[in-house]
Design a protein around this motif. Structure first.
Motif, PDB file in Angstrom:
ATOM      1  N   GLN A 137       0.880  -1.166   0.000  1.00  0.00           N
ATOM      2  CA  GLN A 137       0.000   0.000   0.000  1.00  0.00           C
ATOM      3  C   GLN A 137       0.919   1.217   0.000  1.00  0.00           C
ATOM      4  N   HIS A 161      -1.756   5.357   3.143  1.00  0.00           N
ATOM      5  CA  HIS A 161      -2.308   4.044   3.481  1.00  0.00           C
ATOM      6  C   HIS A 161      -1.245   2.947   3.542  1.00  0.00           C
ATOM      7  N   ASN A 199      -2.289  -0.378   9.334  1.00  0.00           N
ATOM      8  CA  ASN A 199      -3.126   0.592   8.650  1.00  0.00           C
ATOM      9  C   ASN A 199      -4.188  -0.188   7.884  1.00  0.00           C
ATOM     10  N   ASN A 258      -6.694  -0.033   1.584  1.00  0.00           N
ATOM     11  CA  ASN A 258      -7.333   0.957   0.741  1.00  0.00           C
ATOM     12  C   ASN A 258      -7.041   0.593  -0.706  1.00  0.00           C
TER      13      ASN A 258
END
Length: 182
Positions: free
Chosen positions: A64, A68, A136, A139
């Motif tokens: 990522q 993100h 995290n 995304n």
């Protein structure tokens, strides 16, 4: 918990202390306080993921990017994989270098994969259950990666190309050189 450095900056092997008796075994797979004390890194894992893969399944290289970006703590619950990382942090002295390790249910080793690393693994055993914590949230718009067969990285996946099981997405990832330009 025993921490070992790898040749790649900030990428660590975590060896938990295993307690065994007539009933079986027990180990603590993660303790935030101990991890922080032993590594000097402050990590706040927010997501746990698990995959089940059959022999020859190759997942990656994934990461990522941007806000993100994710650090991961990866391990095998059942079976065996060869886990491979590549440092994709352009400001790192180990940029473009790779590291691989065998993770399996016998050695209970874990690999801490810092933010900015590409991550991949191939299932060596008939089946593997692979688990990882992320610091995290996933995304989709921040997904990136490098093709597993990149000639610059020159990874030996220990299986003929015909025996590899890949997603369509993983077959279409850019090369390392293309990734550097993006």
């Amino acid at each position: 918990m025993q921490i070992e450095k790898t040749p790649l900056k900030d990428c660590l092997i975590i060896k938990p202390r295993v307690f065994e008796d007539d009933r079986g075994s027990f180990f603590e797979s993660f303790n935030k306080e101990t991890f922080q004390k032993e590594t000097g890194l402050e990590v706040n894992f927010v997501q746990d993921n698990q995959s089940i893969s059959k022999k020859g399944t190759l997942r990656g290289f994934h990461l990522q990017k941007g806000e993100h970006a994710q650090a991961k703590l990866v391990r095998v619950i059942k079976g065996e994989v060869m886990d491979v990382v590549v440092d994709l942090r352009e400001d790192s002295e180990t940029f473009g270098e790779t590291f691989s390790i065998i993770l399996n249910e016998q050695n209970n080793h874990q690999l801490f994969v810092p933010r900015g690393f590409g991550h991949a693994f191939i299932t060596i055993s008939d089946e593997a259950i692979f688990a990882y914590k992320c610091d995290n949230y996933y995304n989709k718009a921040s997904e990136a990666g490098i093709i597993y067969s990149d000639e610059t990285l020159n990874i030996d996946w220990h299986l003929p190309k015909e025996q590899l099981i890949l997603s369509e997405k993983d077959q279409e990832l850019p090369t390392f050189e293309e990734f550097k330009k993006s």
